[in-house]
Design a protein around this motif. Structure first.
Motif, PDB file in Angstrom:
ATOM      1  N   UNK A 198       5.095  -1.145   5.042  1.00 18.55           N
ATOM      2  CA  UNK A 198       5.941  -1.644   3.953  1.00 18.55           C
ATOM      3  C   UNK A 198       5.942  -0.713   2.753  1.00 18.55           C
ATOM      4  N   UNK A 199       5.881  -1.301   1.573  1.00 16.37           N
ATOM      5  CA  UNK A 199       6.037  -0.586   0.313  1.00 16.37           C
ATOM      6  C   UNK A 199       4.864   0.357   0.037  1.00 16.37           C
ATOM      7  N   UNK A 200       5.152   1.649   0.147  1.00 18.33           N
ATOM      8  CA  UNK A 200       4.185   2.692  -0.207  1.00 18.33           C
ATOM      9  C   UNK A 200       4.840   3.666  -1.192  1.00 18.33           C
ATOM     10  N   UNK A 201       5.685   3.141  -2.066  1.00 15.50           N
ATOM     11  CA  UNK A 201       6.525   3.984  -2.916  1.00 15.50           C
ATOM     12  C   UNK A 201       5.810   4.617  -4.098  1.00 15.50           C
ATOM     13  N   UNK A 202       4.702   4.033  -4.518  1.00 16.32           N
ATOM     14  CA  UNK A 202       3.966   4.616  -5.647  1.00 16.32           C
ATOM     15  C   UNK A 202       2.509   4.175  -5.561  1.00 16.32           C
ATOM     16  N   UNK A 203       1.692   4.710  -6.446  1.00 16.37           N
ATOM     17  CA  UNK A 203       0.251   4.440  -6.391  1.00 16.37           C
ATOM     18  C   UNK A 203      -0.059   2.949  -6.522  1.00 16.37           C
ATOM     19  N   UNK A 204       0.624   2.263  -7.409  1.00 16.90           N
ATOM     20  CA  UNK A 204       0.365   0.830  -7.600  1.00 16.90           C
ATOM     21  C   UNK A 204       0.714   0.043  -6.337  1.00 16.90           C
ATOM     22  N   UNK A 205       1.840   0.400  -5.706  1.00 17.21           N
ATOM     23  CA  UNK A 205       2.248  -0.300  -4.478  1.00 17.21           C
ATOM     24  C   UNK A 205       1.242  -0.052  -3.358  1.00 17.21           C
ATOM     25  N   UNK A 206       0.760   1.179  -3.258  1.00 13.15           N
ATOM     26  CA  UNK A 206      -0.219   1.514  -2.215  1.00 13.15           C
ATOM     27  C   UNK A 206      -1.518   0.761  -2.467  1.00 13.15           C
ATOM     28  N   UNK A 207      -1.982   0.768  -3.720  1.00 12.60           N
ATOM     29  CA  UNK A 207      -3.234   0.093  -4.068  1.00 12.60           C
ATOM     30  C   UNK A 207      -3.144  -1.412  -3.810  1.00 12.60           C
ATOM     31  N   UNK A 208      -1.982  -1.985  -4.032  1.00 10.19           N
ATOM     32  CA  UNK A 208      -1.814  -3.417  -3.855  1.00 10.19           C
ATOM     33  C   UNK A 208      -1.395  -3.833  -2.454  1.00 10.19           C
TER      34      UNK A 208
END
Length: 147
Positions: free
Chosen positions: A47-57
């Motif tokens: 799914x959403x891996x678009x930025x660091x926050x999305x990856x971390x969450x």
């Protein structure tokens, strides 16, 4: 066959006995996916891996990070036969998933950074040398099918 000193064995076992697998695995994989964004190509179904926050969450990133750490735990328990321990996993990653072998090295570097941050001053040069030797042996076993 790899020769392990008593210090190396004790150090590896000590590091893993104190490790919070969920947190360390999540942070190491997150760091790898953020710092080396090309590694994300193997996680298209996350799914959403678009930025660091999305990856971390991302809960799938967290879960897979934990799986990776539990996979390393198998090597800790089988330090005298890591190659055989990872034979099946090596075939999976090389022949089915077609993972670039360099990605294992990148993840190992990220894991080393996370472990170093957790251990602080306890992550002495001797401890780092033992930890990195262990990771190098694991990577070698995982990438054996590539050669």
């Amino acid at each position: 066959m790899v020769e392990w000193t008593e210090f190396e064995r004790a150090t590896i076992q000590d590091i893993f006995s104190k490790m919070d697998y969920e947190s360390v695995g999540h942070n190491a994989l997150t760091r790898c996916l953020v710092v080396y964004p090309w590694t994300q190509r193997y996680f298209g179904n996350f799914g959403n891996l678009y930025n660091a926050a999305a990856i971390m969450g991302n809960p799938l990133v967290a879960a897979h990070g934990t799986v990776v750490l539990h996979g390393l735990d198998k090597a800790v328990k089988n330090m005298d036969n890591i190659k055989a321990t990872y034979a099946e996993l090596s075939v999976l990653h090389s022949e089915k998933l077609h993972v670039d072998p360099d990605n294992f090295r990148l993840l190992a570097d990220c894991l080393t950074i996370v472990v170093a941050a957790r251990l602080g001053s306890g992550f002495t040069p001797d401890v780092q040398a033992a930890f990195q030797k262990f990771l190098a042996v694991v990577i070698s076993a995982l990438t054996k099918q590539y050669h």
